[in-house]
Design a protein around this motif. Sequence first.
Motif, mmCIF file in Angstrom:
data_model
loop_
_atom_site.group_PDB
_atom_site.id
_atom_site.type_symbol
_atom_site.label_atom_id
_atom_site.label_comp_id
_atom_site.label_asym_id
_atom_site.label_seq_id
_atom_site.Cartn_x
_atom_site.Cartn_y
_atom_site.Cartn_z
ATOM 1 N N ALA A 1 17.453 58.188 -25.393
ATOM 2 C CA ALA A 1 16.435 57.217 -24.991
ATOM 3 C C ALA A 1 15.193 57.309 -25.882
ATOM 4 C CB ALA A 1 16.061 57.479 -23.524
ATOM 5 N N ALA A 2 14.645 58.511 -26.021
ATOM 6 C CA ALA A 2 13.404 58.668 -26.783
ATOM 7 C C ALA A 2 13.629 58.400 -28.269
ATOM 8 C CB ALA A 2 12.846 60.081 -26.579
ATOM 9 N N ASN B 1 18.239 53.776 -13.753
ATOM 10 C CA ASN B 1 16.904 53.618 -13.141
ATOM 11 C C ASN B 1 15.917 53.792 -14.306
ATOM 12 O OD1 ASN B 1 15.057 55.667 -10.727
ATOM 13 N ND2 ASN B 1 14.591 53.662 -11.608
ATOM 14 N N LYS C 1 23.343 59.652 -21.917
ATOM 15 C CA LYS C 1 22.617 59.914 -20.667
ATOM 16 C C LYS C 1 22.172 58.603 -20.035
ATOM 17 C CE LYS C 1 21.963 64.555 -20.662
ATOM 18 N NZ LYS C 1 20.868 65.134 -21.448
ATOM 19 N N GLU D 1 19.894 66.876 -13.499
ATOM 20 C CA GLU D 1 19.581 65.620 -14.200
ATOM 21 C C GLU D 1 18.682 65.867 -15.394
ATOM 22 O OE1 GLU D 1 18.456 62.045 -12.339
ATOM 23 O OE2 GLU D 1 20.175 62.048 -10.990
ATOM 24 N N THR E 1 22.168 70.174 -26.592
ATOM 25 C CA THR E 1 22.097 71.436 -27.338
ATOM 26 C C THR E 1 20.662 71.966 -27.291
ATOM 27 O OG1 THR E 1 21.373 70.487 -29.454
ATOM 28 C CG2 THR E 1 23.765 70.518 -29.043
ATOM 29 N N GLU F 1 12.678 64.552 -23.592
ATOM 30 C CA GLU F 1 12.915 65.668 -22.674
ATOM 31 C C GLU F 1 12.815 67.034 -23.339
ATOM 32 O OE1 GLU F 1 16.290 64.858 -20.037
ATOM 33 O OE2 GLU F 1 16.560 67.027 -19.888
ATOM 34 N N GLU G 1 22.682 61.370 -35.157
ATOM 35 C CA GLU G 1 23.212 61.767 -33.837
ATOM 36 C C GLU G 1 24.493 62.578 -34.076
ATOM 37 O OE1 GLU G 1 22.480 61.480 -30.395
ATOM 38 O OE2 GLU G 1 24.365 62.591 -30.258
ATOM 39 N N PHE H 1 12.879 58.556 -17.797
ATOM 40 C CA PHE H 1 13.036 57.537 -18.846
ATOM 41 C C PHE H 1 11.673 57.003 -19.288
ATOM 42 C CE2 PHE H 1 17.668 56.763 -17.669
ATOM 43 C CZ PHE H 1 18.127 57.363 -18.829
HETATM 44 C C1 LIG Z 1 23.484 62.262 -14.517
HETATM 45 C C2 LIG Z 1 22.079 61.905 -14.971
HETATM 46 C C3 LIG Z 1 21.455 60.794 -14.437
HETATM 47 C C4 LIG Z 1 20.134 60.482 -14.817
HETATM 48 N N1 LIG Z 1 19.569 59.370 -14.277
HETATM 49 C C5 LIG Z 1 18.287 59.063 -14.639
HETATM 50 C C6 LIG Z 1 17.687 57.866 -14.156
HETATM 51 O O1 LIG Z 1 18.329 57.043 -13.476
HETATM 52 N N2 LIG Z 1 16.375 57.644 -14.481
HETATM 53 C C7 LIG Z 1 15.659 58.494 -15.271
HETATM 54 O O2 LIG Z 1 14.487 58.247 -15.539
HETATM 55 N N3 LIG Z 1 16.242 59.591 -15.800
HETATM 56 C C8 LIG Z 1 17.536 59.881 -15.513
HETATM 57 N N4 LIG Z 1 18.124 60.986 -16.060
HETATM 58 C C9 LIG Z 1 17.349 61.779 -17.034
HETATM 59 C C10 LIG Z 1 17.337 61.047 -18.382
HETATM 60 O O3 LIG Z 1 18.659 60.707 -18.718
HETATM 61 C C11 LIG Z 1 16.731 61.943 -19.483
HETATM 62 O O4 LIG Z 1 15.492 62.452 -19.080
HETATM 63 C C12 LIG Z 1 16.558 61.147 -20.776
HETATM 64 O O5 LIG Z 1 17.823 60.675 -21.204
HETATM 65 C C13 LIG Z 1 15.933 62.010 -21.853
HETATM 66 O O6 LIG Z 1 15.905 61.277 -23.042
HETATM 67 P P1 LIG Z 1 15.896 62.012 -24.456
HETATM 68 O O7 LIG Z 1 16.049 60.940 -25.475
HETATM 69 O O8 LIG Z 1 14.758 62.935 -24.547
HETATM 70 O O9 LIG Z 1 17.178 62.932 -24.445
HETATM 71 P P2 LIG Z 1 18.787 62.502 -24.371
HETATM 72 O O10 LIG Z 1 18.851 61.174 -23.738
HETATM 73 O O11 LIG Z 1 19.409 63.654 -23.775
HETATM 74 O O12 LIG Z 1 19.134 62.324 -25.894
HETATM 75 C C14 LIG Z 1 19.223 63.404 -26.783
HETATM 76 C C15 LIG Z 1 20.201 63.041 -27.863
HETATM 77 O O13 LIG Z 1 20.168 64.038 -28.870
HETATM 78 C C16 LIG Z 1 21.499 64.357 -29.250
HETATM 79 N N5 LIG Z 1 21.517 65.700 -29.804
HETATM 80 C C17 LIG Z 1 21.391 66.885 -29.157
HETATM 81 N N6 LIG Z 1 21.454 67.903 -30.038
HETATM 82 C C18 LIG Z 1 21.613 67.334 -31.268
HETATM 83 C C19 LIG Z 1 21.749 67.878 -32.567
HETATM 84 N N7 LIG Z 1 21.740 69.198 -32.762
HETATM 85 N N8 LIG Z 1 21.880 67.028 -33.613
HETATM 86 C C20 LIG Z 1 21.901 65.681 -33.408
HETATM 87 N N9 LIG Z 1 21.797 65.120 -32.189
HETATM 88 C C21 LIG Z 1 21.645 65.932 -31.130
HETATM 89 C C22 LIG Z 1 22.303 64.212 -27.954
HETATM 90 O O14 LIG Z 1 23.675 64.058 -28.210
HETATM 91 C C23 LIG Z 1 21.641 62.983 -27.355
HETATM 92 O O15 LIG Z 1 22.236 61.784 -27.806
HETATM 93 C C24 LIG Z 1 19.450 61.303 -15.734
HETATM 94 C C25 LIG Z 1 20.101 62.390 -16.302
HETATM 95 C C26 LIG Z 1 21.403 62.696 -15.933
HETATM 96 C C27 LIG Z 1 22.077 63.880 -16.565
#
Ligand SMILES: Cc1cc2nc3c(=O)[nH]c(=O)nc-3n(C[C@H](O)[C@H](O)[C@H](O)COP(=O)(O)OP(=O)(O)OC[C@H]3O[C@@H](n4cnc5c(N)ncnc54)[C@H](O)[C@@H]3O)c2cc1C
Length: 397
Positions: free
Chosen positions: A20-21, A58, A48, A341, A177, A370, A40, A383
């Motif tokens: 997402a971020a 959500n 996620k 989550e 990771t 996150e 990625e 999110f």
């Molecule tokens: C079952 C579940 C339901 C959820 N429902 C909600 C909801 O409805 N509403 C809400 O607000 N939040 C929800 N969340 C939380 C939300 O999904 C996360 O807080 C959000 O996705 C975080 O975004 P991010 O981009 O920081 O990390 P992520 O979305 O986790 O993205 C990180 C990305 O980095 C990649 N990555 C990791 N390590 C490496 C590496 N070494 N090299 C390259 N790529 C890598 C991963 O594969 C991933 O694609 C839920 C979480 C879960 C598990």
Amino acid sequence: MAEAAALSVNWDVIVIGAGAAGMMCAAQAGQRGRRVLLIEHYHVVGEKIRISGGGRCNFTNVNAGPANFLSQNPDFCRSALARYTPTQFVRLVESYGIAYHEKKLGQLFCDDSALDIIAMLKSECARGGVQWRMPCAVDGITREGDRFVVATTHGSVRCSSLVIATGGLTVPKLGATPFGYRIAEQFGLAVVPPKPALVPLAFAPDALARYGDLSGISVDAEIACGEARFRENLLFTHRGLSGPAILQISSYWNGRAPLAINLLPGLDATMWLREHALSAARLDNVLAEGLPKRLAQRWCAAHGVALPMSVLGEGRLRTAGAQLNRWEVLPSGTLGYNKAEVTSGGVDTRRLSSKTMAATTVPGLYFIGEVVDVTGWLGGYNFQWAWASGHAAGQVA
Ligand SMILES: Cc1cc2nc3c(=O)[nH]c(=O)nc-3n(C[C@H](O)[C@H](O)[C@H](O)COP(=O)(O)OP(=O)(O)OC[C@H]3O[C@@H](n4cnc5c(N)ncnc54)[C@H](O)[C@@H]3O)c2cc1C
């Protein structure tokens, strides 16, 4: 997003992690005219997002504000949240014609599918000319003058701005990771110890023996831990406790203090029981007016009060009433990263700019989403943090 045919070595911005971020940040930076590469390591983006909100994502909470987030530095999230609000994200969602609805408590969900949000983010990346490598693992990162060299399984790439968006440790089977934490440490930034949050809790063996077969029973409860307090549904499971109230409080639980569960919120249980003090009915039958019958039976048996009201006496009645309003339960632990989550803790914000998410000690290095020590409540807040922090970095990286 366009696959880089003849992949350049030099980029303005490299974003690692297409969640997402990361996608929000890449899109924003690209739309500013920056040459952006998104890396990625998993074979799909936004996993996620896909599984979030029961498949309906959500995607924000209209009430999101700093009070809905945990961090060792509670004010850190303030600036980014103020500069990219739920209203702004909703406008983006509406501009793609994605239908949504408010479920409860300000929580906005897609009417149809979380895949709509992923498609929207991909399209925003494409608008910014973002290129991507996927699946592609990063072997290491080094500094070369004022640029970063990112060694990947597909060769080395260089950039002046490097954004780490690799998320937390939850659901490892979908690509999570500790990469982001390791990079922070490599560049001298502290990491607040990560732990599972918004996570079901396990009963200790004695409680499991008493309540384990109540699995599926749900009650309206208020649960407190320290200063934190949530009133929502509490769900009994075959391993312990879950449901929104438990997920919320789990983020505040330190693993040692018992939780205080009010099984009859909004009701002075002692006063209520006194109204039945002369009754020949047993306490569990009286309680079944306010609680599921099987829970009432188990709870009374466990507390030694499955007795006729008339023989309970004022002392035991008062104790039972107090315990119904404050049932102390000490879980044996959480169900861990596979069931959580989110991950609380993460990159310490004291060396990050709250306006840009840049490391103040390493020019050009950014942490968003996150992976940072900012954890939202259940209900679309996580999110919103991903969008807001991604947007903040995307404006300057
Ligand atoms: C079952 C579940 C339901 C959820 N429902 C909600 C909801 O409805 N509403 C809400 O607000 N939040 C929800 N969340 C939380 C939300 O999904 C996360 O807080 C959000 O996705 C975080 O975004 P991010 O981009 O920081 O990390 P992520 O979305 O986790 O993205 C990180 C990305 O980095 C990649 N990555 C990791 N390590 C490496 C590496 N070494 N090299 C390259 N790529 C890598 C991963 O594969 C991933 O694609 C839920 C979480 C879960 C598990």
